[in-house]
Design a protein around this motif. Structure first.
Motif, PDB file in Angstrom:
ATOM      1  N   UNK A 150       0.844  -1.192   0.000  1.00 12.59           N
ATOM      2  CA  UNK A 150       0.000   0.000   0.000  1.00 12.59           C
ATOM      3  C   UNK A 150       0.879   1.241   0.000  1.00 12.59           C
ATOM      4  N   UNK A 151       0.508   2.179  -0.853  1.00  9.71           N
ATOM      5  CA  UNK A 151       1.225   3.449  -0.932  1.00  9.71           C
ATOM      6  C   UNK A 151       0.856   4.307   0.269  1.00  9.71           C
ATOM      7  N   UNK A 152       1.754   5.188   0.609  1.00 11.46           N
ATOM      8  CA  UNK A 152       1.436   6.211   1.590  1.00 11.46           C
ATOM      9  C   UNK A 152       0.192   6.972   1.098  1.00 11.46           C
ATOM     10  N   UNK A 153      -0.868   7.025   1.921  1.00 15.49           N
ATOM     11  CA  UNK A 153      -2.102   7.660   1.437  1.00 15.49           C
ATOM     12  C   UNK A 153      -1.915   9.137   1.084  1.00 15.49           C
TER      13      UNK A 153
ATOM     14  N   UNK B  53      -9.608   5.592  -3.301  1.00 13.80           N
ATOM     15  CA  UNK B  53     -10.699   5.494  -2.329  1.00 13.80           C
ATOM     16  C   UNK B  53     -10.171   5.058  -0.966  1.00 13.80           C
ATOM     17  N   UNK B  54      -9.216   4.110  -0.988  1.00 13.23           N
ATOM     18  CA  UNK B  54      -8.643   3.621   0.267  1.00 13.23           C
ATOM     19  C   UNK B  54      -7.925   4.741   1.000  1.00 13.23           C
ATOM     20  N   UNK B  55      -7.137   5.525   0.243  1.00 19.26           N
ATOM     21  CA  UNK B  55      -6.408   6.635   0.852  1.00 19.26           C
ATOM     22  C   UNK B  55      -7.395   7.649   1.420  1.00 19.26           C
ATOM     23  N   UNK B  56      -8.469   7.888   0.686  1.00 16.89           N
ATOM     24  CA  UNK B  56      -9.475   8.854   1.147  1.00 16.89           C
ATOM     25  C   UNK B  56     -10.185   8.342   2.401  1.00 16.89           C
ATOM     26  N   UNK B  57     -10.517   7.057   2.413  1.00 14.29           N
ATOM     27  CA  UNK B  57     -11.177   6.481   3.591  1.00 14.29           C
ATOM     28  C   UNK B  57     -10.338   6.723   4.834  1.00 14.29           C
TER      29      UNK B  57
ATOM     30  N   UNK C 190      -6.996   8.906  10.564  1.00 14.63           N
ATOM     31  CA  UNK C 190      -5.843   9.652  10.080  1.00 14.63           C
ATOM     32  C   UNK C 190      -4.833   9.864  11.212  1.00 14.63           C
ATOM     33  N   UNK C 191      -5.347  10.225  12.383  1.00 12.17           N
ATOM     34  CA  UNK C 191      -4.462  10.454  13.532  1.00 12.17           C
ATOM     35  C   UNK C 191      -3.733   9.164  13.895  1.00 12.17           C
TER      36      UNK C 191
ATOM     37  N   UNK D  82      -6.644  -0.082   2.836  1.00 15.52           N
ATOM     38  CA  UNK D  82      -6.639  -0.287   1.392  1.00 15.52           C
ATOM     39  C   UNK D  82      -7.576  -1.400   0.956  1.00 15.52           C
ATOM     40  N   UNK D  83      -7.894  -2.273   1.875  1.00 13.84           N
ATOM     41  CA  UNK D  83      -8.772  -3.367   1.465  1.00 13.84           C
ATOM     42  C   UNK D  83     -10.167  -2.833   1.202  1.00 13.84           C
TER      43      UNK D  83
END
Lengths: 321, 107
Positions: free
Chosen positions: A3-6, A51-55, A63-64, A77-78
């Motif tokens: 998974x990429x850094x969001x 979408x995964x990064x946004x979630x 996020x925190x 990411x799943x």
């Protein structure tokens, strides 16, 4: 793929506001939504990543936790498996929203190829054409690859002087980036052809690298000029002195003239930023007189007994007549 | 076949009056009559797409019919292409080769 850094996926800064994240997501989602890219198999993967990064980033709590390292990017990411409209539109029910002007009425005796990709069918029919550049049948199969967005934080001095750096795109894949001297905070560098690969022989997209310049402890930037405040002693200010000051290009010897007041500014011509195009900047050195803490007892004693020959109020003119 | 209530249940964030409006605008075309609409899977997928366009991508209501119309045209063209490929595939080998050669000679 890991998974990429969001933040990288969405191309936003680590301190981006929720609004900035929402806007970045919306822009990328419009670009990659599978239903807006019916013939593009990769769109689904890209859309899932976005979408995964946004979630992850749109939920302040998640996020925190990500920022604190409690969860990693793969945690979000799943994406659940889901269907898209395009699968239905090209399946058996597709003719429901058929537009006039097609072959609908023509007697071609068409077969049901439901679910199979047109690109694959063309490959089967005309295998030798696959991957070859050139227009013609199968238009839409050849596509430019999507752009990829990155953010890169660099040192103030590196930004001023220009530098070479290497960023990793995915495990085992790196990209060398030439940072031009004088790059600005927030500037976006476009590396042609360094984005995701194209489809069916289409050209690759570009890599878009947003530069963040870290602030410096002493140096400030004004256009291509550099400003720095340099402390000098009372003795150096009164008698003048040769001192060494830092510049972004290394230490430089400077003469502080006799009787230099605090706030006096010296110009070091050509010691600022030398951009690839345009004029070289200068460095401005502003003198700050320091008396030391605690002040030298001998100096203190001297000042106590010292009577100026011509006492002057330096604040006259500030208080009116 | 899925009834109106089923659609509202299956599509998160869809309001009943919104769905009625979309049907009235011709964005979604279920079978049946207003009192007893009957939806297919393709309709649900299309409704979901419209919800995403409006809510997630914040696309203006005015722009949605433009997008849907272009998408419908694109899918129609792609279906035609699939039919055409199927028709070509069912031809004897010399005819397929002749068609492939004719396409290649164009670029």
């Amino acid at each position: 793929m890991a998974a990429q850094d969001p933040y990288v996926t969405l191309g936003v800064k680590r301190d981006a506001t929720q609004d900035e994240i929402r806007r970045a997501y919306r822009k990328l989602a419009k670009q990659h939504h599978p239903d807006l890219n019916p013939g593009n198999k990769q769109a689904e993967e890209s859309f899932k990543a976005v979408s995964g990064a946004n979630d992850l980033l749109s939920d302040p709590e998640k996020r925190a936790r990500f920022d604190r390292g409690e969860i990693d990017a793969s945690g979000a990411e799943r994406q659940p498996e889901r269907g898209y409209y395009r699968q239905h539109a090209e399946g058996a029910q597709g003719p429901r929203y058929q537009r006039s002007g097609g072959f609908a009425g023509a007697d071609f005796g068409g077969q049901d190829f439901g679910g199979e990709d047109i690109g694959d069918i063309f490959a089967d029919l005309f295998g030798e054409r696959r991957g070859r550049a050139g227009a013609g049948a199968g238009a839409g199969i050849k596509m430019r690859g999507p752009d990829r967005a990155f953010t890169l934080t660099i040192d103030f001095v590196d930004a001023a002087r220009g530098t070479k750096t290497r960023i990793s795109l995915a495990p085992g894949s790196t990209l060398d980036v030439n940072i031009p001297a004088g790059v600005q905070d927030g500037q976006i560098l476009r590396l042609r052809g360094k984005g995701d690969s194209g489809y069916g022989g289409g050209p690759p997209g570009d890599a878009l690298i947003e530069i963040h310049v870290a602030p410096h402890e002493f140096f400030r930037r004004e256009g291509n000029d550099i400003r720095v405040e340099v402390p000098v002693t009372v003795k150096e200010a009164v008698h003048g002195a040769k001192i060494t000051v830092p510049t972004v290009h290394g230490p430089v010897a400077v003469t502080v003239p006799k009787h230099s007041d605090a706030g006096k500014t010296l110009r070091l011509k050509g010691r600022g930023i030398a951009p690839p195009r345009g004029e070289k900047g200068d460095q401005y050195v502003t003198i700050k007189i320091v008396i030391g803490d605690p002040a030298d007892p001998a100096l203190e004693r001297f000042l106590q007994s010292w009577e100026p020959r011509n006492p002057v109020d330096p604040r006259r003119g500030m208080l009116g007549s | 076949m899925i009834a109106r209530e089923g659609v509202l249940q299956q599509v998160a964030g869809l309001a009943a009056d919104e769905l009625e409006l979309w049907i009235a605008s011709g964005w979604v075309m279920p079978d049946g009559a207003p009192e007893a609409w009957s939806f297919r899977e393709i309709d649900i997928a299309r409704i979901r797409l419209i919800v995403e366009l409006r809510r997630d991508l914040e696309i203006d209501a005015d722009a949605v019919p433009v997008i849907l119309s272009l998408l419908d045209q694109l899918h129609t063209a792609r279906r035609d292409l699939v039919d055409l490929c199927g028709a070509v595939a069912s031809q004897p080998a010399p005819i397929r080769a002749a068609i492939a050669a004719a396409i290649k000679s164009r670029d």
